[in-house]
Design a protein around this motif. Structure first.
Motif, mmCIF file in Angstrom:
data_model
loop_
_atom_site.group_PDB
_atom_site.id
_atom_site.type_symbol
_atom_site.label_atom_id
_atom_site.label_comp_id
_atom_site.label_asym_id
_atom_site.label_seq_id
_atom_site.Cartn_x
_atom_site.Cartn_y
_atom_site.Cartn_z
ATOM 1 N N VAL A 1 10.675 -18.297 8.142
ATOM 2 C CA VAL A 1 9.629 -17.779 7.284
ATOM 3 C C VAL A 1 8.743 -18.918 6.788
ATOM 4 O O VAL A 1 9.211 -20.021 6.488
ATOM 5 C CB VAL A 1 10.253 -17.014 6.094
ATOM 6 N N LEU A 2 7.429 -18.668 6.739
ATOM 7 C CA LEU A 2 6.474 -19.637 6.228
ATOM 8 C C LEU A 2 6.464 -19.517 4.711
ATOM 9 O O LEU A 2 5.894 -18.577 4.159
ATOM 10 C CB LEU A 2 5.092 -19.373 6.815
ATOM 11 N N LEU A 3 7.089 -20.474 4.041
ATOM 12 C CA LEU A 3 7.311 -20.371 2.605
ATOM 13 C C LEU A 3 6.004 -20.292 1.830
ATOM 14 O O LEU A 3 5.855 -19.468 0.921
ATOM 15 C CB LEU A 3 8.140 -21.562 2.124
ATOM 16 N N GLN A 4 5.022 -21.105 2.200
ATOM 17 C CA GLN A 4 3.790 -21.115 1.421
ATOM 18 C C GLN A 4 3.004 -19.808 1.564
ATOM 19 O O GLN A 4 2.368 -19.334 0.607
ATOM 20 C CB GLN A 4 2.905 -22.308 1.805
ATOM 21 N N GLY A 5 3.034 -19.199 2.762
ATOM 22 C CA GLY A 5 2.354 -17.919 2.934
ATOM 23 C C GLY A 5 2.997 -16.816 2.122
ATOM 24 O O GLY A 5 2.317 -16.005 1.490
ATOM 25 N N LEU B 1 14.450 -17.823 -2.261
ATOM 26 C CA LEU B 1 13.597 -18.944 -1.868
ATOM 27 C C LEU B 1 14.057 -20.244 -2.522
ATOM 28 O O LEU B 1 13.975 -21.318 -1.905
ATOM 29 C CB LEU B 1 12.146 -18.647 -2.252
ATOM 30 N N ILE B 2 14.546 -20.180 -3.760
ATOM 31 C CA ILE B 2 15.077 -21.384 -4.407
ATOM 32 C C ILE B 2 16.306 -21.887 -3.672
ATOM 33 O O ILE B 2 16.503 -23.101 -3.515
ATOM 34 C CB ILE B 2 15.395 -21.084 -5.895
ATOM 35 N N ALA B 3 17.140 -20.960 -3.174
ATOM 36 C CA ALA B 3 18.314 -21.369 -2.408
ATOM 37 C C ALA B 3 17.921 -22.029 -1.090
ATOM 38 O O ALA B 3 18.610 -22.942 -0.611
ATOM 39 C CB ALA B 3 19.216 -20.160 -2.149
ATOM 40 N N LYS B 4 16.816 -21.597 -0.481
ATOM 41 C CA LYS B 4 16.383 -22.185 0.786
ATOM 42 C C LYS B 4 15.648 -23.505 0.578
ATOM 43 O O LYS B 4 15.811 -24.444 1.349
ATOM 44 C CB LYS B 4 15.474 -21.200 1.528
ATOM 45 N N ASP B 5 14.798 -23.555 -0.438
ATOM 46 C CA ASP B 5 14.013 -24.756 -0.734
ATOM 47 C C ASP B 5 13.869 -24.826 -2.243
ATOM 48 O O ASP B 5 12.951 -24.240 -2.822
ATOM 49 C CB ASP B 5 12.652 -24.687 -0.032
ATOM 50 N N TRP B 6 14.779 -25.543 -2.892
ATOM 51 C CA TRP B 6 14.843 -25.468 -4.344
ATOM 52 C C TRP B 6 13.573 -25.994 -5.005
ATOM 53 O O TRP B 6 13.106 -25.426 -5.998
ATOM 54 C CB TRP B 6 16.062 -26.230 -4.861
ATOM 55 N N ALA B 7 12.964 -27.035 -4.453
ATOM 56 C CA ALA B 7 11.757 -27.582 -5.068
ATOM 57 C C ALA B 7 10.586 -26.603 -4.938
ATOM 58 O O ALA B 7 9.898 -26.288 -5.923
ATOM 59 C CB ALA B 7 11.405 -28.926 -4.421
ATOM 60 N N VAL C 1 3.432 -25.355 -3.082
ATOM 61 C CA VAL C 1 4.696 -25.456 -2.362
ATOM 62 C C VAL C 1 4.681 -26.650 -1.419
ATOM 63 O O VAL C 1 5.696 -27.296 -1.170
ATOM 64 C CB VAL C 1 4.973 -24.143 -1.599
ATOM 65 N N GLN C 2 3.471 -26.957 -0.878
ATOM 66 C CA GLN C 2 3.329 -28.126 -0.012
ATOM 67 C C GLN C 2 3.106 -29.409 -0.801
ATOM 68 O O GLN C 2 2.995 -30.490 -0.211
ATOM 69 C CB GLN C 2 2.133 -27.929 0.931
ATOM 70 N N PHE C 3 2.999 -29.286 -2.144
ATOM 71 C CA PHE C 3 2.723 -30.418 -3.021
ATOM 72 C C PHE C 3 1.428 -31.114 -2.601
ATOM 73 O O PHE C 3 1.352 -32.326 -2.428
ATOM 74 C CB PHE C 3 3.895 -31.408 -3.023
#
Length: 514
Positions: free
Chosen positions: A351-355, A418-424, A485-487
């Protein structure tokens, strides 16, 4: 006697009245400054220019396509058949909404049924008006193909007219039958809610199906397509000679299919009128309270008092919303479009997190805005709250919390995943989402004008400034979530834009009692 005079009480006489009402409601203005019925000259010119532009676009398309002088290839027929399925689903959605309006919201059926007019004529005209309303939007966008095709010597495109009208006859007949059946089975109050939900589902089912299909991996899609392809072979259920493609062939002007499909739509309409007009009278009487259903006697009243302004306001607002299932069904339509996002979050590994973050943010702000309008702008007892022994600021804050907490609860499983997949990235999304919903709720409470909850679907006509501000803020926060999300440094620019619009909304806020 005028040349346009018709026999009073006849079907044509009533139908002319429906056309007149449709024209009066089209583009009518009910603002405090002006009350105008019908289309103004300016709107008429804009509509004419839009239609001319649409005809020019169709002319360019048909000039680039091979001329339609005979039945097209089976691939084009299949594409047209699938498109007609989509069109019929939206027609059914519009038909259900129009049927609910005809039974519960127009408020003129009691007067008509108490007049010397025959109930059969009333039902025929009302069903015809639903049919024309269902077909109108599709006729506007698709009949330019018929007009331009006739000018280019391709009369087969004229099949668009009878096919769309036949589909509208079928959709409106099925809609009114389903609505009346629900009235008989579950009563008037539940029917109004269920019909609204069915209308929303029938209109969104194609969108949900396509998005859910795209949410699965490539291997799943390839396996599913491999199993479906044999169904399109010669002699199979969906083969070239299957009757399932009859509407598509009729659309492209095949004479026999056009006659069969047009006759089918007209037959469905006439049978519905013949066997249902008495049932229609009973449904109208029950909707107006003439037929009362037995109810169990109410028990003794019990009052539960709460301590604290926040708990009292939250309980009051949520209880009022839960008591209005019709309002819940209108808000529920926005939730339907969140379902594909949950498929993306929980089922797709890549999954594309930012989208997903941007989509969840924008839809959550839209839902929070709707709840804020219901809780703040549609407050039914502002004077009572104004004299309550509590600070107005505390009441306003509690109302905003009552609008934000349900949305946050709804998206919480996706946030935790989503936090579990990418906590930041997930924590950034959680912070942006809370700030976005708070910004939109504040903007709505500052700019939206007071109104009644029954005007929920029409609230945009009187609060265009609030709508523009909320849309800009929602898009800015969605962009902030995407790049945050991409900072990326671009997220800071979008964040500044969101805060700027919020500041302007604060400067233009209207005065409220609470």
């Amino acid at each position: 006697m005028s040349a346009w005079a018709l026999k009073a009480g006849g079907t044509a006489w009533l139908l002319r009245h429906e056309f007149r009402l449709f024209f009066y409601e089209l583009g009518s203005s009910h603002s405090a400054k002006s009350k105008r019925r019908g289309i103004s000259i300016w709107k008429g010119l804009m509509l004419a220019l839009a239609l001319l532009g649409l005809h020019f676009l169709v002319w360019s398309m048909l000039r680039a396509m091979p001329p339609l002088t005979q039945e097209p290839a089976i691939q084009l027929i299949r594409i047209a058949g699938l498109a007609l399925v989509v069109v019929f689903s939206f027609m059914l959605s519009l038909g259900l909404s129009s049927s609910v309006k005809a039974l519960f919201e127009r408020g003129d059926l009691d007067l008509l049924l108490s007049s010397p007019l025959r109930s059969r004529h009333i039902f025929t005209v009302r069903l015809l008006s639903i049919t024309l309303g269902v077909a109108a939007i599709f006729l506007v966008f698709l009949t330019p193909f018929a007009h331009v095709g006739l000018l280019l010597g391709q009369p087969r495109w004229l099949g668009i007219y009878p096919v769309l009208l036949s589909m509208a006859l079928m959709a409106s007949s099925l809609s009114i039958l389903l609505t009346l059946l629900l009235v008989k089975l579950i009563g008037v109050r539940r029917t109004r809610t269920v019909a609204q939900l069915l209308g929303a589902l029938s209109g969104a089912v194609i969108f949900l199906a396509t998005q859910s299909f795209n949410a699965f991996g490539q291997s799943f899609r390839s396996t599913l397509l491999a199993r479906l392809n044999p169904l399109f072979d010669a002699g199979a259920a969906l083969g070239p000679g299957s009757a399932i493609w009859l509407p598509a062939r009729a659309l492209f002007g095949s004479p026999l299919e056009l006659l069969l499909f047009g006759t089918s739509g007209l037959a469905v309409f006439m049978l519905t009128v013949h066997f249902t007009h008495r049932f229609f009278v009973q449904g109208v009487q029950q909707a107006s309270g003439v037929l009362h259903t037995s109810r169990r006697p109410l028990g003794p009243l019990r009052f539960t008092f709460r301590e604290g302004i926040w708990s009292s306001v939250l309980a009051k607002e949520w209880r009022l919303i839960l008591r209005d299932p019709h309002l819940i069904s209108q808000v529920f339509m926005q939730l339907l479009y969140m379902l594909p996002l949950f498929f993306l979050v929980f089922l797709k590994k890549d999954v594309l997190l930012q989208g997903v973050a941007a989509s969840i943010t924008f839809l959550s702000t839209s839902l929070a805005s709707s709840l804020t309008w219901i809780i703040v702008s549609a407050e039914e007892a502002p004077d009572l709250l104004n004299i309550a022994p509590a600070r107005p600021a505390s009441i306003r804050n509690a109302k905003l919390a009552a609008a934000i907490i349900p949305v946050l609860t709804l998206v919480m499983p996706a946030l935790l995943w989503l936090i579990a997949k990418d906590w930041a990235g997930g924590l950034v999304l959680a912070a942006v989402l809370c700030a976005a919903m708070l910004s939109v709720s504040l903007t709505n409470s500052w700019l939206a004008k007071p109104g009644a909850r029954a005007q929920f679907n029409k609230r945009g006509a009187s609060q265009w400034m609030a709508n523009i501000s909320e849309t800009l803020i929602g898009m800015a926060w969605a962009g902030t979530a995407y790049f945050g999300v991409q900072f990326s440094a671009l997220s800071l620019l979008l964040l500044a834009a969101a805060l700027s619009v919020l500041g302007l909304a604060c400067l233009m806020r209207i005065k409220r009692a609470v």
